[in-house]
Design a protein around this motif. Sequence first.
Motif, PDB file in Angstrom:
ATOM      1  N   LYS A   1       0.821  -1.207   0.000  1.00  0.00           N
ATOM      2  CA  LYS A   1       0.000   0.000   0.000  1.00  0.00           C
ATOM      3  C   LYS A   1       0.858   1.262   0.000  1.00  0.00           C
ATOM      4  O   LYS A   1       0.586   2.227  -0.717  1.00  0.00           O
ATOM      5  CB  LYS A   1      -0.915  -0.008   1.225  1.00  0.00           C
ATOM      6  CG  LYS A   1      -2.021   1.022   1.174  1.00  0.00           C
ATOM      7  CD  LYS A   1      -3.047   0.725   2.252  1.00  0.00           C
ATOM      8  CE  LYS A   1      -4.288   1.582   2.058  1.00  0.00           C
ATOM      9  NZ  LYS A   1      -5.339   1.271   3.027  1.00  0.00           N
TER      10      LYS A   1
ATOM     11  N   ALA B   1      -0.192   7.002  -6.867  1.00  0.00           N
ATOM     12  CA  ALA B   1      -1.477   7.443  -7.392  1.00  0.00           C
ATOM     13  C   ALA B   1      -1.397   7.580  -8.910  1.00  0.00           C
ATOM     14  O   ALA B   1      -0.470   8.186  -9.441  1.00  0.00           O
ATOM     15  CB  ALA B   1      -1.861   8.778  -6.760  1.00  0.00           C
ATOM     16  N   LYS B   2      -2.371   7.018  -9.588  1.00  0.00           N
ATOM     17  CA  LYS B   2      -2.397   7.062 -11.050  1.00  0.00           C
ATOM     18  C   LYS B   2      -3.792   7.443 -11.537  1.00  0.00           C
ATOM     19  O   LYS B   2      -4.749   7.482 -10.762  1.00  0.00           O
ATOM     20  CB  LYS B   2      -1.979   5.715 -11.643  1.00  0.00           C
ATOM     21  CG  LYS B   2      -2.874   4.545 -11.268  1.00  0.00           C
ATOM     22  CD  LYS B   2      -2.323   3.237 -11.801  1.00  0.00           C
ATOM     23  CE  LYS B   2      -3.246   2.065 -11.512  1.00  0.00           C
ATOM     24  NZ  LYS B   2      -3.494   1.882 -10.072  1.00  0.00           N
TER      25      LYS B   2
ATOM     26  N   ASP C   1      -7.503   6.374 -10.179  1.00  0.00           N
ATOM     27  CA  ASP C   1      -7.524   6.022  -8.755  1.00  0.00           C
ATOM     28  C   ASP C   1      -8.428   6.987  -7.981  1.00  0.00           C
ATOM     29  O   ASP C   1      -8.490   8.188  -8.276  1.00  0.00           O
ATOM     30  CB  ASP C   1      -6.122   6.097  -8.142  1.00  0.00           C
ATOM     31  CG  ASP C   1      -5.249   4.910  -8.511  1.00  0.00           C
ATOM     32  OD1 ASP C   1      -5.803   3.909  -8.988  1.00  0.00           O
ATOM     33  OD2 ASP C   1      -4.026   5.004  -8.315  1.00  0.00           O
ATOM     34  N   THR C   2      -9.121   6.445  -6.986  1.00  0.00           N
ATOM     35  CA  THR C   2      -9.839   7.279  -6.027  1.00  0.00           C
ATOM     36  C   THR C   2      -8.924   7.470  -4.827  1.00  0.00           C
ATOM     37  O   THR C   2      -8.445   6.495  -4.243  1.00  0.00           O
ATOM     38  CB  THR C   2     -11.160   6.623  -5.592  1.00  0.00           C
ATOM     39  OG1 THR C   2     -12.009   6.498  -6.750  1.00  0.00           O
ATOM     40  CG2 THR C   2     -11.877   7.489  -4.560  1.00  0.00           C
ATOM     41  N   VAL C   3      -8.649   8.723  -4.497  1.00  0.00           N
ATOM     42  CA  VAL C   3      -7.659   9.028  -3.458  1.00  0.00           C
ATOM     43  C   VAL C   3      -8.272   9.910  -2.380  1.00  0.00           C
ATOM     44  O   VAL C   3      -9.308  10.550  -2.582  1.00  0.00           O
ATOM     45  CB  VAL C   3      -6.423   9.735  -4.067  1.00  0.00           C
ATOM     46  CG1 VAL C   3      -5.739   8.842  -5.084  1.00  0.00           C
ATOM     47  CG2 VAL C   3      -6.828  11.059  -4.718  1.00  0.00           C
TER      48      VAL C   3
ATOM     49  N   THR D   1     -11.644  11.261  -7.574  1.00  0.00           N
ATOM     50  CA  THR D   1     -11.085  10.312  -8.533  1.00  0.00           C
ATOM     51  C   THR D   1     -10.229  11.068  -9.531  1.00  0.00           C
ATOM     52  O   THR D   1     -10.700  12.012 -10.186  1.00  0.00           O
ATOM     53  CB  THR D   1     -12.209   9.548  -9.265  1.00  0.00           C
ATOM     54  OG1 THR D   1     -12.985   8.829  -8.300  1.00  0.00           O
ATOM     55  CG2 THR D   1     -11.620   8.554 -10.265  1.00  0.00           C
TER      56      THR D   1
ATOM     57  N   THR E   1       1.406   6.856  -0.966  1.00  0.00           N
ATOM     58  CA  THR E   1       0.618   6.991   0.252  1.00  0.00           C
ATOM     59  C   THR E   1       1.503   7.486   1.399  1.00  0.00           C
ATOM     60  O   THR E   1       2.584   6.954   1.625  1.00  0.00           O
ATOM     61  CB  THR E   1      -0.019   5.648   0.642  1.00  0.00           C
ATOM     62  OG1 THR E   1      -0.821   5.171  -0.443  1.00  0.00           O
ATOM     63  CG2 THR E   1      -0.893   5.796   1.879  1.00  0.00           C
TER      64      THR E   1
ATOM     65  N   ILE F   1      -4.996   5.641  -0.999  1.00  0.00           N
ATOM     66  CA  ILE F   1      -5.528   5.306  -2.313  1.00  0.00           C
ATOM     67  C   ILE F   1      -6.586   4.250  -2.061  1.00  0.00           C
ATOM     68  O   ILE F   1      -6.271   3.106  -1.715  1.00  0.00           O
ATOM     69  CB  ILE F   1      -4.435   4.771  -3.261  1.00  0.00           C
ATOM     70  CG1 ILE F   1      -3.335   5.826  -3.435  1.00  0.00           C
ATOM     71  CG2 ILE F   1      -5.032   4.397  -4.620  1.00  0.00           C
ATOM     72  CD1 ILE F   1      -2.143   5.344  -4.246  1.00  0.00           C
TER      73      ILE F   1
END
Length: 203
Positions: free
Chosen positions: A59, A64-65, A68-70, A96, A115, A201
């Motif tokens: 994790k 983050a790409k 992704d929901t962050v 997102t 993260t 993420i």
Amino acid sequence: MQTLSANWQTFLIASRLYPLMKEVSVGCRINHRLPDIRSLRWYLIYTSTLSLVKNLRRKLMAQAKNGDTVMVHYTGKLTDGTVFDSSTERDPLQFTIGAGEIIPGFEQAVLGMNTGESKTTKIPVDEAYGSHRPEMVVEVERDQMPPEMEPEVGQQMQIQQPSGQIIPVMITNISDSTVTLDANHPLAGEDLIFDIQLVDITA
């Protein structure tokens, strides 16, 4: 000094426990004997710790790409240092990446973050709320305002167009006979600075 996120703190604690747990587990296997109750308890802790370390490592190393929901904490400032918004006293902002839910420059800043990582980024006008557009500023006669309303500079209100579209505006000037309404975003024309921490993420 940068503060470690809760995930990183848990990861470090688990990583320190892992070698101790492994020693008990390996010792039981080498001696070809069933562990006693105490050793069994440690072995169970070891296997749980191993799983925790692996999951946290995966994790924490995830970047983050797009798509992704962050969840992020942020503090937004003007170039003179004035803070205009912050999430530090409330829940993190969730969005997102690539869905167009926030300004483009903020999305680009979060892309590639890990993260727990924190960064400060400057977002230029054209990647924030755009330039201030004079054509979106209008003067209306005071008698066109709702009769029960006492207008004040800085007051926000909504105007409904004939098409039914609702436009938020701000009162920027008042004279004896007119009221100036600005439909630009309050941060239009501003370069913005954000302190960002990627909390999680989620998907």
